[in-house]
Design a protein around this motif. Sequence first.
Motif, short mmCIF file in Angstrom:
data_model
loop_
_atom_site.label_atom_id
_atom_site.label_comp_id
_atom_site.label_asym_id
_atom_site.label_seq_id
_atom_site.Cartn_x
_atom_site.Cartn_y
_atom_site.Cartn_z
N TRP A 517 33.66 -31.49 25.33
CA TRP A 517 33.15 -33.18 25.53
C TRP A 517 31.86 -32.92 26.53
N ALA A 518 30.81 -33.68 26.05
CA ALA A 518 29.64 -33.68 27.18
C ALA A 518 29.16 -34.94 26.98
N SER A 519 28.94 -35.82 28.07
CA SER A 519 28.53 -37.06 28.30
C SER A 519 26.93 -37.33 27.40
N LYS A 520 26.14 -36.17 27.62
CA LYS A 520 24.72 -36.58 26.93
C LYS A 520 25.00 -36.51 25.32
N LYS A 521 26.28 -36.07 24.98
CA LYS A 521 26.42 -35.98 23.51
C LYS A 521 27.66 -36.94 22.96
N HIS A 522 28.50 -37.01 23.70
CA HIS A 522 29.91 -37.73 23.25
C HIS A 522 30.41 -38.89 23.99
N PRO A 523 29.94 -40.07 23.97
CA PRO A 523 30.63 -41.27 24.67
C PRO A 523 31.93 -41.31 24.51
N ARG A 524 32.53 -41.89 25.56
CA ARG A 524 34.24 -41.87 25.51
C ARG A 524 34.25 -43.29 26.09
N LEU A 525 35.45 -43.91 25.65
CA LEU A 525 35.54 -45.44 25.99
C LEU A 525 37.00 -45.45 26.02
N LEU A 526 37.63 -46.72 26.60
CA LEU A 526 38.86 -47.21 26.33
C LEU A 526 39.00 -48.76 25.69
N ALA A 527 39.78 -48.74 24.77
CA ALA A 527 39.81 -50.15 23.83
C ALA A 527 41.05 -50.14 23.19
N ASP A 528 41.66 -51.26 22.98
CA ASP A 528 42.77 -51.52 22.33
C ASP A 528 42.64 -51.55 20.60
N VAL A 529 42.83 -50.41 20.20
CA VAL A 529 42.69 -50.17 18.75
C VAL A 529 43.81 -50.31 17.82
N THR A 530 45.01 -50.52 18.51
CA THR A 530 45.98 -51.03 17.53
C THR A 530 46.40 -52.20 17.37
N GLY A 531 46.00 -53.25 18.80
CA GLY A 531 46.36 -54.37 18.75
C GLY A 531 47.62 -54.71 19.45
N ASP A 532 48.17 -53.82 20.33
CA ASP A 532 49.49 -53.96 21.02
C ASP A 532 49.33 -54.28 22.39
N GLY A 533 47.89 -54.35 22.72
CA GLY A 533 47.66 -55.01 24.31
C GLY A 533 47.45 -53.75 25.12
#
Length: 616
Positions: A517-533
Motif C-alpha cells: 500500500w502506498a499513499s500516492k496510489k491507495h487512499p485508506r480511511l476509517l468509516a462505519d461500513v456495517t452500521g454497528d457504530g
Amino acid sequence: MAVPTHELKLEIVNAATGKTLGAKAAPGADGALVVRDFPEDGPSPEQWQLTPVQAAQDEQAYVIRNAASGKVLDNPAAADRSVRQWDAAAGRKDQQWHLVPVEGEAGLYFIEAATDGAVLDLADPDDPGKDDQDDTQVVLRERDDSAGSQRWRFVPAEPERVSDPVLPWAPLDHWNGRRSWRLVRPTALRPVPDATPSFSDMLLVLKRFGSDQDAGGWKSYQANRSPSGQPGWWAGLGDRFLAETVEAGHKDIVGLKPAMGAVTSSGRGDGTFDDDERVLHPPAPSASPSDLWTLADLTGDGKPDVVVLATDGVRVSPQDQDGTFPPADGEPVLKAFGHGQQAGGWLADKHPRFLADTTGRGRLDIVGCHDDGVWVSLQDEDGTFATLGDEPDLKAFGHDEEAGGWLADKHPRFLADTTGDGRLDIVGCHDDGVWVSLQDEDGTFADPLYVLDDFGTDQGWSSVEEHPRFLLSTTDGGAVDIVGFGSQGVVISRGRGDGTFEPAKLVLNDFGHAQGWASKKHPRLLADVTGDGNPDIVGFGDEGVWVSHNRGDGQFEQAQLVCRGFGYNEDAGGWRVDRHPRFLADITGDGRVDIVGFGGPGVYVARNLFRRFRTR
C-alpha cells in the motif's frame, strides 16, 4: 518500528541461504526446526509472531510463536544445541529471545537466547546451501559477528484476504421510455463459501464532475489541504466533495469551479444525482484562488453555512430560502485566519485550521496553528467570533522552532476529547512521538505533555501523506484512540480516557507499505461500513475496495475485497489519487456509507448492501 511485533505475521529467513525457518515434519508439529525451501506449488512458508515480554534488567525479549499452531521457539538445552518448537509455558526463559540488530546491516538480526546469549545458527554453516540438502537443522552457537548464517531477516507474510461476490447493475427499461437500474446476482460461483455481498459493483450515475473533458475537465489547482483524520475539512479551487447543502437533506455533490464559484448536483436519495448543475455560491468579487472553502453548520440550527478563509479573513454566507448561499458582502466576520497579510498570513501548507466545537456548546469555533502557536476564536450565542488577542492561546504546536517546529507535512495535529469531559484537547504527533495539551473548564489549554513514544518521524512515521493517522474511538463508547497506517500495517494506541494512551500495538498486518500500500496510489480511511457504530478500515487498493471489519472490541478481521472498482489497476478503473477523489458517504438515507468516486467520465457509485444480505 525497528522490530515488528504483535499481530504481524512474519516469515523468518536465513540471510546466508535465503531459506525459511519451519518444521522438519508437518507444519506446527513438535520437534526440531530447520530452514528449507518452499516451492510455489508446495505448502506455504510457516509464519511466526513476535510477542514482547519484559526480561530482566529491562532488556526487551520476545516469545516467537507459530502463527498457525501457537507453539513457540524453544531451547531444550539438548547436547546438539538443536532448536525446536514446543508448547508455550508462561515465564519460561528458555522460550524467550532477544533480537539484536546486525551493525551496519539494515533489517538483519541475531536471534539470541535469553538464557545464555547463544544465537540461532545452521548445523552446517560451511555449506548451508548445497543442492543435495533439502533442509538444514537450526542450532544454537556462540555469536560470531562475521558469520552470515547467524543473520536472520523478518519478512512480513502476505496478508490473508478473501473476496465478497459482486452484484452488478443491469438496465431496466420502462414503458414510458425511462430507464432505471437494478441489482442482479452474478452467474459466477461465489469466491468464498457462503459469502454474501456487502457492496454492489460500481455504476456511472452522472456524466459530470469528471476529469475527462466531456465530463467537465475537473482538476484540483492546489495540493490536498485536509491532512488525514483532522476535523474542519477545507476545499480549494477544482475540488469536488459531498455535503448536505439543505437542512435535513441528502448528500449532494459540490464542486468549486473557476469563474462560477461553488456548483452542485442535488442527491435524489436513491444513490443518483440530478443531471442539472446549478450554482450554489457565486464567487465573491474579492475571491482568490488561495481561498479555502467548506460547508458547516456553525450555529447548530441544522442549516449549513458556507465558510471561506479568504484574503481578508473569515467570511460566512448563511443559506437563503432558495437553498443558495450569496457571497458575504462587507467586512469579514473575523479579520484573522486568512491568507492575506492583513488577516495574519495563514498559509495552507504551513498553518492547519479547524472548525470545531471546542467547548461542547453546540457552536463551531475556529482554531489555528500559526508560526508562534495555537490561536482560538470562540463563537458566542449571537454567532459572533471573538477577536484574537495579542498573544497565542498556547505557545506550542506552531511552525517556528520557539513553538515546537511543527511541520504540516510531517506532524499531524488533531482536536479531540481525550478525557471525556466534552472539551476538545490538542493532540499532535511530532518527531519523538505524541504530545497532548488538555483544555480545562476555563477554556485554557495547558502546556503540552509528552504521552507516547510512537507515531513520530523518529519511529518511522515519515510523513502525513505516507502514514495517515486518525483520532477516533474504535470501540463502542470507548475513549478516542490513535489509529495509524504504519509501514507494517494498522497500528492502534488505545486511549485511557485521561489524556494519555497505551503503548501502540500492530493490530492488522495489512494496509501498510510492507503489503504494497502506498499513499500516492491507495487512499485508506476509517468509516462505519456495517452500521454497528464502530469504524471499519477501508482501503482503495490495486484490485478495488478492501474492507477490514471491526469486531467490536477494537480488533479487525482480515480484509475482504468488497468492490472490484475504484482501484488503481486498469481493470479496476485506473483510479488516480491526484485526479479521482473517492468518498464514503450515505447517499441513500439507510444509515450506511456508500462509495462515491469522481472518475474520468463522471460520478460513480457502489451501493452498500451489508444489512440487506447479511446478519452479524
